[in-house]
Design a protein around this motif. Structure first.
Motif, PDB file in Angstrom:
ATOM      1  N   LYS B 348       0.820  -1.213   0.000  1.00 40.32           N
ATOM      2  CA  LYS B 348       0.000   0.000   0.000  1.00 40.32           C
ATOM      3  C   LYS B 348       0.857   1.267   0.000  1.00 40.32           C
ATOM      4  O   LYS B 348       0.527   2.266  -0.641  1.00 40.32           O
ATOM      5  CB  LYS B 348      -0.893  -0.027   1.239  1.00 40.32           C
ATOM      6  N   VAL B 349       1.975   1.215   0.722  1.00 39.09           N
ATOM      7  CA  VAL B 349       2.823   2.398   0.833  1.00 39.09           C
ATOM      8  C   VAL B 349       3.398   2.793  -0.525  1.00 39.09           C
ATOM      9  O   VAL B 349       3.599   3.973  -0.806  1.00 39.09           O
ATOM     10  CB  VAL B 349       3.932   2.176   1.900  1.00 39.09           C
ATOM     11  N   PHE B 350       3.629   1.799  -1.393  1.00 45.53           N
ATOM     12  CA  PHE B 350       4.103   2.096  -2.744  1.00 45.53           C
ATOM     13  C   PHE B 350       2.954   2.620  -3.601  1.00 45.53           C
ATOM     14  O   PHE B 350       3.073   3.630  -4.272  1.00 45.53           O
ATOM     15  CB  PHE B 350       4.670   0.825  -3.395  1.00 45.53           C
ATOM     16  N   ARG B 351       1.851   1.890  -3.582  1.00 46.48           N
ATOM     17  CA  ARG B 351       0.711   2.244  -4.423  1.00 46.48           C
ATOM     18  C   ARG B 351       0.299   3.697  -4.212  1.00 46.48           C
ATOM     19  O   ARG B 351      -0.016   4.411  -5.151  1.00 46.48           O
ATOM     20  CB  ARG B 351      -0.463   1.319  -4.089  1.00 46.48           C
ATOM     21  N   ASP B 352       0.336   4.128  -2.950  1.00 46.31           N
ATOM     22  CA  ASP B 352      -0.217   5.441  -2.623  1.00 46.31           C
ATOM     23  C   ASP B 352       0.806   6.575  -2.587  1.00 46.31           C
ATOM     24  O   ASP B 352       0.420   7.739  -2.482  1.00 46.31           O
ATOM     25  CB  ASP B 352      -0.927   5.370  -1.262  1.00 46.31           C
ATOM     26  N   ASN B 353       2.103   6.257  -2.644  1.00 44.28           N
ATOM     27  CA  ASN B 353       3.096   7.310  -2.423  1.00 44.28           C
ATOM     28  C   ASN B 353       4.235   7.396  -3.423  1.00 44.28           C
ATOM     29  O   ASN B 353       5.012   8.347  -3.385  1.00 44.28           O
ATOM     30  CB  ASN B 353       3.727   7.149  -1.025  1.00 44.28           C
ATOM     31  N   VAL B 354       4.389   6.397  -4.290  1.00 44.06           N
ATOM     32  CA  VAL B 354       5.567   6.379  -5.162  1.00 44.06           C
ATOM     33  C   VAL B 354       5.155   6.643  -6.606  1.00 44.06           C
ATOM     34  O   VAL B 354       4.201   6.047  -7.099  1.00 44.06           O
ATOM     35  CB  VAL B 354       6.299   5.022  -5.059  1.00 44.06           C
ATOM     36  N   GLY B 355       5.912   7.502  -7.277  1.00 45.61           N
ATOM     37  CA  GLY B 355       5.648   7.775  -8.689  1.00 45.61           C
ATOM     38  C   GLY B 355       5.061   9.156  -8.894  1.00 45.61           C
ATOM     39  O   GLY B 355       4.931   9.950  -7.952  1.00 45.61           O
ATOM     40  N   ILE B 356       4.749   9.457 -10.137  1.00 42.47           N
ATOM     41  CA  ILE B 356       4.183  10.774 -10.474  1.00 42.47           C
ATOM     42  C   ILE B 356       2.970  10.572 -11.391  1.00 42.47           C
ATOM     43  O   ILE B 356       2.814   9.523 -12.007  1.00 42.47           O
ATOM     44  CB  ILE B 356       5.224  11.708 -11.140  1.00 42.47           C
ATOM     45  N   PRO B 357       2.117  11.614 -11.499  1.00 40.55           N
ATOM     46  CA  PRO B 357       0.922  11.475 -12.349  1.00 40.55           C
ATOM     47  C   PRO B 357       1.279  11.295 -13.826  1.00 40.55           C
ATOM     48  O   PRO B 357       2.265  11.866 -14.302  1.00 40.55           O
ATOM     49  CB  PRO B 357       0.188  12.800 -12.135  1.00 40.55           C
ATOM     50  N   ILE B 358       0.474  10.548 -14.517  1.00 38.07           N
ATOM     51  CA  ILE B 358       0.747  10.238 -15.926  1.00 38.07           C
ATOM     52  C   ILE B 358       0.704  11.502 -16.789  1.00 38.07           C
ATOM     53  O   ILE B 358       1.454  11.629 -17.763  1.00 38.07           O
ATOM     54  CB  ILE B 358      -0.234   9.163 -16.450  1.00 38.07           C
ATOM     55  N   GLU B 359      -0.161  12.463 -16.434  1.00 41.41           N
ATOM     56  CA  GLU B 359      -0.303  13.668 -17.260  1.00 41.41           C
ATOM     57  C   GLU B 359       1.040  14.403 -17.371  1.00 41.41           C
ATOM     58  O   GLU B 359       1.478  14.782 -18.470  1.00 41.41           O
ATOM     59  CB  GLU B 359      -1.347  14.613 -16.652  1.00 41.41           C
ATOM     60  N   ALA B 360       1.689  14.589 -16.221  1.00 40.32           N
ATOM     61  CA  ALA B 360       2.982  15.297 -16.209  1.00 40.32           C
ATOM     62  C   ALA B 360       4.047  14.459 -16.906  1.00 40.32           C
ATOM     63  O   ALA B 360       4.910  14.991 -17.620  1.00 40.32           O
ATOM     64  CB  ALA B 360       3.393  15.584 -14.763  1.00 40.32           C
ATOM     65  N   ALA B 361       3.976  13.140 -16.723  1.00 41.18           N
ATOM     66  CA  ALA B 361       4.992  12.261 -17.309  1.00 41.18           C
ATOM     67  C   ALA B 361       4.928  12.273 -18.837  1.00 41.18           C
ATOM     68  O   ALA B 361       5.960  12.371 -19.506  1.00 41.18           O
ATOM     69  CB  ALA B 361       4.798  10.837 -16.786  1.00 41.18           C
ATOM     70  N   ILE B 362       3.718  12.213 -19.383  1.00 37.48           N
ATOM     71  CA  ILE B 362       3.601  12.216 -20.862  1.00 37.48           C
ATOM     72  C   ILE B 362       4.186  13.511 -21.419  1.00 37.48           C
ATOM     73  O   ILE B 362       4.965  13.508 -22.372  1.00 37.48           O
ATOM     74  CB  ILE B 362       2.137  12.149 -21.348  1.00 37.48           C
TER      75      ILE B 362
END
Lengths: 243, 503
Positions: B348-362
């Motif tokens: 859960k800690v990864f699912r909810d806290n790691v990474g960035i939104p797809i909109e900014a990434a694209i």
């Protein structure tokens, strides 16, 4: 059929091999191999390929059936995700030898690098074998899920003196010549006594390997081995709780 | 001293006047909420996951469900979720496992982007009577075309074209493995993509032989565990995807628990029955872009350079630089999975806290590839939380060639996003391997629902494009002029390379 690979890129080389196999050739000799990757990649046949020189990475990756004999060293990951067949290396090999190998055999006369036999797995009647005449670096058999790794340690004081042996192992077995310090075992690996039954079971394999690398097998047909097996087939089963 | 239990999450009640005791709720609930005692249906609300199977199957609409009927003392910092997680971990000392996508209340950038429409001087296009070109080709495109002219005057293309995937709509179904989801769920998706002229991913669990008839619409995946991967599998796929990362759990591997490795899953993954299927966090033959290039080329070499190779990464902080490296690794497409991406199971800690939104990434990837002059060398596929055709259109306007959908396609199969996929008890027959539950999916009906969804979004995309005066998907791709940011800060607008509303 003989191919002179001097200065040749791997794609035309592999194309020549495929065409030869398709036309029925069952013996291929490749001379002057120097770093060409992916030799016999994905090849399905009972062809015997003799490689004179040093093949590049991923020799025999996805291979299903052929026999590759290397007279020289090999770069990393020979036998990567191999399905069936045999690779015999009469020198040493790099890291990740037999990575994810599911069937067939990889025999290395000399030493191998880090993470040999990582993620080797077995399925149904397929039980892959990695046999090493010399020694290996750390993380031998990491995440191993099946098959057999044998290391004889010829020319070395102990078969393996690097750490992380069988780290995350959850299937298969690692057979090391002589005794191995407990501190070298990885998480989830445990040592058990190598028995007469084990010797009877593995003698044909040890004999064949020794004959392949031209070493007298009689000196290795005893119970002076350490057998390493998984502590559990479900090493991470207790790590999680529900949301 | 015991911590006791946390309050129940949902409260189920039955309108006894309406209930005719048909027992469908008892039969349908795989979590054991209902039981019969002395001819009465008893309820254990604590077991409820809000999957809605009982409500959907009740012929009298007699069942109702309320969320969290027991309140904690309210506190702005120590939310009920924060407290429950602590109680859970204090009791067990374990990592909390979670399903589906990121459940945190982050702002959704898609909802703060608005699309354009034509008015007087630049007329809109009516898709009802004008052709709209949605055909999409995924793979490398040549920087320029060269031709030869024969003595007879015939013109022939000299440039050698790379293999591309041909899609009728810029919408595919992402990778969900056999093991994580059921065979009937996969079959439904496969039939749907074959009907609608698009593709689906096999996930990292190999390809079950029931899916062979649909293999020309399937992208096979190679993950670090190499499950089910052999030369036959590689040759079956229309394209091959190397999975490096996943939006729901960037930086970590995968793990299918041994109890889900039944004989059919074991056979398809080519691993022993009942053993854990562990995908290590890294591919152990990849430690650099050069190593990645070696795996890409190895796959191309094995399949005689006839198939496009995709590389999937999770959207993370330096995603643009990573994507540029992937483009130079000779991969044909880079797949970026945003932090809203779904999963069968993740800490859960990864699912909810790691990474960035797809909109900014694209947007960041599109800009970096354009700045480096290599945008043509690779297609960009976006995934992770695409909920509707507007998200699809906005993704393409931000720079994607196509999108993958995952959760949306499962919802079309009945999924109610209850987030308990990792328990293997999915009452809708999706995230389970229990034969009685799997059989709840009629693959013909399921595939029609998924195909309807793809068809509906494709129609809506055509309408949105027509309204913006665009009749070809290529003209929408990376077209920031068709977007405006609403209530987004200056920094985010800069990353997205989008003007604010009114500009």
């Amino acid at each position: 059929m003989t191919i002179d690979a001097k200065g040749m890129h791997y794609t035309p080389l592999n194309k020549m091999i495929r065409q030869a196999v398709a036309s029925g050739v069952r013996e291929i000799v490749i001379d002057n191999v120097l770093g060409q990757r992916f030799i016999a990649n994905g090849l399905r046949s009972n062809v015997r390929i003799t490689i004179n020189g040093v093949p590049g990475g991923d020799l025999g990756m996805f291979m299903s059936g052929p026999e590759c004999i290397v007279h020289g060293d090999s770069e990393h990951a020979p036998g990567n995700t191999m399905d069936n067949g045999t690779i015999v290396i009469h020198g040493s090999a790099g890291d990740a030898v037999a990575h994810s190998m599911r069937g067939g055999r990889v025999f290395v006369r000399g030493d191998i690098g880090y993470r040999g036999g990582i993620h080797m797995k077995e399925y149904d009647q397929k039980r892959p074998v990695l046999a090493v005449g010399g020694t290996t670096h750390a993380f031998l058999g990491e995440y191993m899920a099946g098959g057999i790794i044998i290391v004889l340690g010829i020319g070395h004081e102990v078969a393996v003196k690097d750490r992380g042996i069988g780290s995350g192992i959850h299937g298969g077995e690692i057979i090391l010549r002589g005794d191995i310090e407990d501190r070298l075992l990885g998480v989830g690996a445990r040592k058990v006594i190598f028995t007469e039954d084990d010797l009877n079971r593995l003698s044909p394999l040890i004999t064949e390997f020794c004959e392949r690398i031209e070493v007298d097998p009689s000196q290795f047909l005893d119970t002076n081995y350490t057998r390493i097996i998984p502590a559990s087939s479900r090493p991470f089963a207790g790590k999680y709780t529900w949301e | 001293m015991s911590l006791g239990s946390v309050p129940l999450k949902y409260k189920i009640s039955i309108d006894r006047d309406q209930c005719m005791k048909c027992m469908r709720c008892v039969d349908n609930c795989s979590y054991g909420v209902y039981r019969i005692e002395d001819d009465k249906i008893l309820i254990d609300s604590r077991r409820c996951t809000a999957c809605h199977r009982c409500i959907s199957m009740c012929p009298r609409d007699a069942i109702s469900l309320q969320e969290k009927p027991v309140d904690y003392r309210s506190h702005p910092l120590w939310t009920a979720q924060a407290r429950e997680d602590i109680i859970n971990q204090a009791r067990t000392g374990k990592i909390i496992l979670a399903g589906m996508g990121n459940a945190m209340d982050y702002p959704i950038i898609f909802d703060r982007l608005v699309l354009d429409a034509c008015q007087v001087t630049n007329p809109s296009i009516d898709p009802l009577r004008e052709p709209m070109e949605l055909r999409t080709y995924l793979g490398k495109k040549p920087a320029k075309l060269e031709f030869t002219k024969s003595d007879k005057g015939d013109i022939e293309l000299k440039t050698e074209l790379s293999p591309n995937l041909k899609l009728d709509t810029p919408l595919m179904i992402g990778h969900m493995s056999y093991g994580a989801i059921s065979l009937n769920a996969q079959l439904s998706l496969a039939k749907a993509v074959a009907k609608t002229g698009t593709f689906m991913g096999t996930g990292e669990g190999g390809m079950h032989e029931s899916l062979y008839p649909y293999q020309s619409n399937m992208i096979v995946q190679v993950a670090s565990g190499r499950f089910g991967v052999d030369i036959n599998y590689l040759e079956r796929g229309a394209a091959i995807e190397i999975k490096i990362g996943q939006g729901a759990k960037p930086g970590i591997g995968g793990h299918l628990p041994g109890e889900k490795v039944c004989s059919d899953v074991s056979c398809t993954r080519m691993i022993p029955l009942g053993s854990d299927a562990i995908s290590p966090a890294p591919h152990h033959d990849i430690y650099s872009i050069e190593d990645l290039a070696q795996l890409v080329r190895s796959l191309k070499e094995a399949t005689e350079w006839k198939k496009p190779i995709f590389v999937k990464i999770a959207a993370v902080h330096n995603v643009a630089a990573i994507a540029a490296g992937i483009a130079r690794s000779s991969a044909d497409a880079v797949v970026i999975d945003g932090f809203r991406g779904g999963t069968g199971a993740a800490p859960k800690v990864f699912r909810d806290n790691v990474g960035i939104p797809i909109e900014a990434a694209i947007a960041a990837v599109d800009k970096k590839l354009n700045d480096q002059g290599i945008r043509n060398e690779v297609s960009v596929i976006a995934s992770g939380g695409i909920r509707n055709s507007a998200d699809l259109a906005k993704s393409i306007a931000l720079g994607a060639d196509a999108v993958y959908i995952g959760t949306a396609s499962l919802i079309a199969l009945g999924c109610r996003v209850c987030g308990n996929c990792y328990r293997g008890l999915c009452p809708w027959g999706i995230a389970t391997q229990q034969p009685d539950l799997v059989n709840r999916i009629d693959t013909d009906v399921g595939s029609q629902h998924v195909a309807n969804l793809i068809h509906a979004w494709t129609l809506e995309l055509s309408e949105l494009m027509g309204a913006a005066g665009i009749n070809s998907i290529e003209s929408l791709r990376g077209n920031r002029e068709r977007l405006r940011g609403y209530m987004l800060d200056e920094g985010m607008l800069k990353v997205l390379n989008v003007d604010p509303v009114g500009a």
